[in-house]
Scaffold this active site. Structure first.
Site, PDB file in Angstrom:
ATOM      1  N   HIS A  31      -1.679  10.572  -2.563  1.00  0.00           N
ATOM      2  CA  HIS A  31      -2.137   9.624  -3.288  1.00  0.00           C
ATOM      3  C   HIS A  31      -1.537   9.615  -4.725  1.00  0.00           C
ATOM      4  O   HIS A  31      -2.102  10.629  -5.466  1.00  0.00           O
ATOM      5  CB  HIS A  31      -3.624   9.307  -3.169  1.00  0.00           C
ATOM      6  CG  HIS A  31      -4.167   8.150  -3.900  1.00  0.00           C
ATOM      7  ND1 HIS A  31      -3.986   6.838  -3.481  1.00  0.00           N
ATOM      8  CD2 HIS A  31      -4.596   7.743  -5.191  1.00  0.00           C
ATOM      9  CE1 HIS A  31      -4.472   5.826  -4.476  1.00  0.00           C
ATOM     10  NE2 HIS A  31      -4.856   6.447  -5.207  1.00  0.00           N
ATOM     11  N   ASP A  33      -1.071   8.111  -8.181  1.00  0.00           N
ATOM     12  CA  ASP A  33      -1.689   6.887  -9.282  1.00  0.00           C
ATOM     13  C   ASP A  33      -0.340   6.806 -10.322  1.00  0.00           C
ATOM     14  O   ASP A  33       0.019   7.825 -10.983  1.00  0.00           O
ATOM     15  CB  ASP A  33      -2.618   7.487  -9.698  1.00  0.00           C
ATOM     16  CG  ASP A  33      -4.081   7.130  -8.802  1.00  0.00           C
ATOM     17  OD1 ASP A  33      -3.996   6.139  -8.266  1.00  0.00           O
ATOM     18  OD2 ASP A  33      -4.808   7.831  -8.754  1.00  0.00           O
ATOM     19  N   ASP A 146      -7.206   2.170  -2.194  1.00  0.00           N
ATOM     20  CA  ASP A 146      -8.089   2.815  -3.549  1.00  0.00           C
ATOM     21  C   ASP A 146      -8.303   1.643  -4.626  1.00  0.00           C
ATOM     22  O   ASP A 146      -9.264   1.977  -5.564  1.00  0.00           O
ATOM     23  CB  ASP A 146      -7.302   3.806  -4.308  1.00  0.00           C
ATOM     24  CG  ASP A 146      -7.884   4.551  -5.183  1.00  0.00           C
ATOM     25  OD1 ASP A 146      -9.275   4.845  -5.004  1.00  0.00           O
ATOM     26  OD2 ASP A 146      -7.421   5.180  -6.214  1.00  0.00           O
TER      27      ASP A 146
END
Length: 1010
Positions: A31, A33, A146
């Site tokens: 993940h 970001d 998310d």
């Protein structure tokens, strides 16, 4: 972003028979970001580049290994600046074999609460265009793990893009708990009440462990399954040793690891209906050292499979498509979910993630302005490309400018971007990227307007007059561009430094105008002028300035000079008698009454029905708690009201400026009665230009507030006599309206009844509807009957170590100036208006002064100008996109794959002749007797103002599929409705019928450019 901690539960009883072996699909992922705590550059250096470098190397070593890549921005940066030719060749092979799979495929994993439809489509198109052009692949699955809540618009868009399944995670904690217990985490989602099964998509909600591998190991103090540890900033460690690296898998630890992993797989399997279990392996910032990851997981999985009869589980590396293929082949009948969304989102009873709807208001506003400017530039360049194919504006230079702004607008849609949940330095990064790209696009607009073979301003408006001894007024030339495919008559505002002005069009005809002192400065003036423009047309205007009024106004055509009437400051304390002295402000639609005892709005009467609605507007604030020891806190994400809102001011001052174009009411709110400076203001503009096509129902309000005191959350509270029973309606991403009935909860009821508004919110009763449309996202609520509360600004600090460590306390000291347009009327009347109003606010005319005030040009004899032909759609259709993407790929999929798989490093020139066109139907089924009907348009006729259309090819939402070849999976549903074909009845080659809420995408070619 990861905030939640989960633990294994080793004592649960799992309902699986001995013969029903669970098949676990282990999906490696990271993940990553695009923002949040660290800037793009910091993340690329610390870990992101290493993810793709090491994953490429490790996947190439073993055929059974897999990896999914989700957000494309980091991958594209790695591909362009880091990857070697050898690595690119390896990646192409891995993608071709399906072992490296691109999921979602957009530039970012976009937020679902505060993003606008047009921007979501843009960032998805940007990523998909790159992936298809580079690899010939088209993502068909989502991994929206998310975003803080889930919109019902997202599954519709993903279905239109050709997705077969949709995966989400963050839904309300108590709802997820219920769905887990009842095995309801998988269903077919029909996100649009108008499109229904036509654009349905199978949806999987992740269980309580979400997208991260649970890290608790009962046999070790270290976290488990994260063998590469935790990423270090700013620099990776030179020795390769990272903090918190998991205990290695050895002969001594493998059984304990296997037991822990199997127990979690079985626990998860008990919440789903098939024996296929999705087991995500990864979390934030993982796989930057893929070697140590796979070298530990390989023997662990091998051990489990060797003992599968004992464990009742088999495991395999998988991509997301492999998991969903297994679920699809189970051939079960799935429940149907309608157009309800999963907003708002809470993680605990006092953790309502409704604060971010209003966090970083400035960033939200700049992001929307950048999107609007991009839309204008795209449409204008497309027109220019075909009207002046050999014009002086270099097409490669223009495309470079557009691509930079596309990238910046796409980037900020990230779920820790436009949400305002990032650190200050990342917010500054987004703002810098947006403003720099907007400035570059301003250069493009100026070039298109000013370079030869286009406007030739001196030729149209005269040559410079240098006569000595002659008093001459100063002049300024302005171009106004309408970026909408509708004809508009509207009022624009230009800030000037002269007290007297006259406005003329390109034919030297006077233009209705008004001027008065600006609300924000004592040295500037607001010049209002009425513009009448066709769809995608521009107008040229000459403004003549003077320091003194013209003695004979009728001949010199001066703008109406409006003067204000100041009404003294009044305290709100002890006001028991109000409504005795009411001051009216009227136009053809409304009579607004202001109370001179309070200087507040008292009521509005909409004159068409002669119906009066009591109404007041003022500012209130919630006082947030900043001490975690004292109770729940508010932060970037969470709104946790520490009691009811309190009035944020003690005195109000008012000034009214009557005008012939607009009447302006200025209200100044003071925190203390005798403060020198006001804390908040409302500037209300009521259109007055009677007898024209100017929309009299549009009441424009601009607010000013900030800097706020620490731990303050300020709302604009509009209280009316409408009996709405605290029921509110808000939009999902500007696409569709959601009914939001007030709900009571055991705890935190106030915060959990806040909802995001992106474009539109309204309350209504049987007779009337009050509508607000917004120029940026906010949080809204109806805490009492007749009340519409908009959270405008937040400034917070707390002592939660996690927030302090990442600088996520939202100490936002900015001054903000958002705008809302207000409409009041019957439900039938407002239903015809609010969709277009929201779009017209988003895409206001582009005003470009092309010079500074200067001595005048010598007037030439006025001549008739020849405006470019307009491009006009019916009132219920909106031109979402008209652009030249510049993709180089062939529209023929087989031809394009031939290029991709040729083994050659092909570098095709951008295609400047292919136009990407999107049109949407604005209305829901049954919303309006006339405007909700299907409408048929002939594209050749609509686009003839640009050129002669020779080819029209319908494509998927992001352009990568020809719809005739798009065949999405069919999922069995309880109501047994078959998924409708993506195709439409063909009337002729250029006629298109748009049904309610449809979004249709086309490639268009014009004569001479096929």
């Amino acid at each position: 972003m990861r905030l939640l901690l989960f633990y294994f539960v080793s004592h649960l009883c799992f309902v699986t028979s001995e013969n029903d072996t669970i098949q676990a699909f282990v999906i490696p992922h990271s993940h990553m970001d695009v923002g949040w705590v660290y800037s793009i550059q910091e993340s690329m250096h610390a870990y992101a580049a290493n993810v793709y470098t090491s994953v490429t190397e490790e996947l190439s070593k073993a055929k059974d290994r897999r990896f999914i890549s989700v957000e494309q921005e980091f991958f594209r940066l790695w591909w362009a600046a880091v990857a070697s030719e050898s690595q690119k060749k390896q990646v192409r092979q891995l993608v071709k074999e399906g072992r490296l799979e691109f999921i979602i495929g957009g530039q970012v994993m976009h937020d679902e609460a505060v993003t606008d439809l047009e921007d979501v489509i843009l960032q998805l198109t940007e990523g998909h265009g790159f992936l298809y052009e580079t690899f010939g692949v088209r993502p068909q699955f989502s991994w929206h793990v998310d975003p803080f809540g889930a919109s019902a618009t997202t599954p519709v868009l993903f279905a239109l893009a050709g997705f077969n399944a949709h995966l989400i995670s963050r839904v309300d904690y108590d709802l997820k708990d219920t769905m887990q217990k009842n095995k309801q985490l998988q269903f077919v989602w029909r996100g649009s009440s108008s499109l229904r099964e036509q654009q349905q998509v199978f949806t999987h909600i992740m269980d309580q462990f979400s997208y991260c591998t649970p890290s608790y190991l009962p046999f070790s103090n270290s976290s488990g399954f994260y063998w590469n540890g935790v990423a270090l900033f700013p620099d990776p460690p030179k020795d390769g040793v990272y903090p918190n690296m998991s205990l290695p898998v050895t002969k001594e630890t493998v059984h304990a690891y296997a037991k822990t992993m199997v127990e979690n797989i079985k626990q998860r399997a008990s919440w789903f209906r098939t024996n296929h279990t999705l087991w995500p392996w990864g979390c934030d910032k993982q796989f930057y050292n893929s070697s140590v990851q796979f070298n530990n997981m390989d023997p662990l999985m091998s051990y489990i499979n060797q003992n599968s009869k004992e464990f009742g589980v088999t495991v395999q590396y998988a991509t997301l498509s492999e998991y969903f293929q297994a679920v699809h082949q189970s051939d079960l009948v799935w429940p149907v979910r309608g157009s309800e969304d999963f907003l708002p989102y809470s993680t605990e009873s006092y953790q309502a993630w409704t604060g971010f709807y209003a966090s970083r208001n400035v960033l939200k506003g700049v992001a929307r302005r950048a999107s609007s400017r991009l839309h204008a530039a795209e449409t204008l360049f497309t027109r220019y490309r075909f009207s002046s194919p050999d014009g002086p504006v270099p097409k490669d230079w223009a495309l470079e400018k557009l691509r930079a702004l596309r990238w910046a607008v796409s980037e900020v849609q990230h779920h820790d971007g436009i949400t305002g949940t990032e650190s200050p330095k990342v917010a500054d990064m987004y703002l810098q990227h947006l403003t720099a790209a907007m400035m570059a696009v301003e250069e493009l607009l100026a070039a298109i307007f000013l370079l030869p073979h286009n406007l030739d301003v001196p030729g149209n408006l005269g040559s410079r007059d240098h006569r000595k001894g002659v008093h001459q007024a100063w002049e300024q030339h302005v171009i106004v561009y309408n970026p909408l495919a509708w004809n508009i008559t509207t009022i624009i505002n230009i800030t000037v430094t002269f007290p007297v002005a006259a406005v003329f069009d390109s034919n030297r005809q006077p233009v209705p105008a008004q001027i008065h002192k600006s609300a924000l400065s004592n040295t500037t003036y607001d010049l209002f002028m009425v513009v009448d423009l066709g769809g995608l047309q521009h107008g040229k205007y000459l403004i003549k300035f003077s320091d003194k009024p013209c003695s004979r106004r009728s001949k010199c055509g001066s703008a109406f000079l409006a003067k204000g009437v100041l009404i003294g400051r009044h305290s709100v304390r002890g006001r028991t008698k109000t409504g005795r002295r009411l001051l009216p402000v009227m136009n053809e639609c409304y009579k607004l009454m202001f109370d001179q005892d309070t200087n507040l709005l008292h009521s509005i009467t909409y004159l068409q029905d002669k119906r009066r609605v009591r109404m007041s507007q003022d500012f209130w604030e919630y006082r947030a708690n900043g001490d975690i020891k004292a109770g729940p806190i508010s932060d970037n994400y969470i709104f946790s009201a520490n009691g009811s809102a309190v009035r944020a001011y003690k005195a109000v001052e008012m000034e009214i400026i009557p005008g012939n174009i607009v009447s302006e009411i200025r209200q100044y709110f003071y925190r203390e009665e005798h403060d020198k400076d006001y804390a908040f203001s409302i500037v209300t503009r009521v259109p007055q230009y009677n007898g024209s096509k100017v929309k009299c129902h549009r009441v424009e309000q601009t607010y000013s507030l900030g800097p706020l005191p620490i731990n303050t959350e300020v709302v604009l509270r509009t209280h009316s006599s409408l009996k709405n029973n605290r029921t509110l309606y808000t939009d999902d991403n500007g696409y569709q309206m959601m009914k939001r009935p007030y709900k009571k909860f055991t705890n935190n009821t106030l915060a959990r009844n806040y909802f995001p508004v992106v474009r539109t919110a309204y309350i209504e009763d049987e007779l009337s509807r009050l509508v607000l449309v917004s120029d940026r996202a906010h949080g809204v609520s109806s805490q009492a009957s007749g009340q519409l509360e908009v959270m405008l600004h937040r400034r917070l600090w707390n002592n939660l170590p996690w927030n302090l460590g990442y600088n996520l306390t939202l100490n936002d000291s900015s001054v903000i100036r958002p705008t809302l347009w207000m409409t009041l009327g019957s439900k039938g009347a407002t239903s015809k208006l609010y969709q277009r109003e929201a779009i017209e606010l988003q895409h206001r005319p582009v005003v470009m002064p092309i010079d500074q005030p200067q001595k005048p040009w010598l007037e030439k004899e006025a001549r008739e100008s020849s405006p470019v032909p307009s491009v006009v759609l019916p009132p219920n259709l909106h031109l979402l996109t008209l652009s030249i993407p510049g993709w180089s790929y062939s529209s023929d999929h087989d031809v394009h794959l031939g290029h991709v798989y040729s083994g050659q490093d092909f570098q095709l020139e951008p295609d400047y002749d292919r136009v990407l066109l999107r049109i949407t139907h604005l209305f829901e089924e049954g919303e309006d007797p006339e405007l909700s009907q299907p409408v048929t348009i002939n594209m050749r006729e609509v686009l003839q103002g640009i050129g002669e259309v020779t080819a029209l090819e319908e494509r998927s939402l992001t352009g990568t599929w020809n719809v005739s070849s798009l065949d999405r999976w069919t999922w069995k549903t309880a109501d047994d409705l078959e998924q409708k074909s993506e195709g439409h009845q063909c009337l002729d080659a250029f006629s298109v019928t748009m049904s309610p809420k449809e979004i249709r995408t086309f490639f268009v070619h014009f004569a001479g450019n096929l």
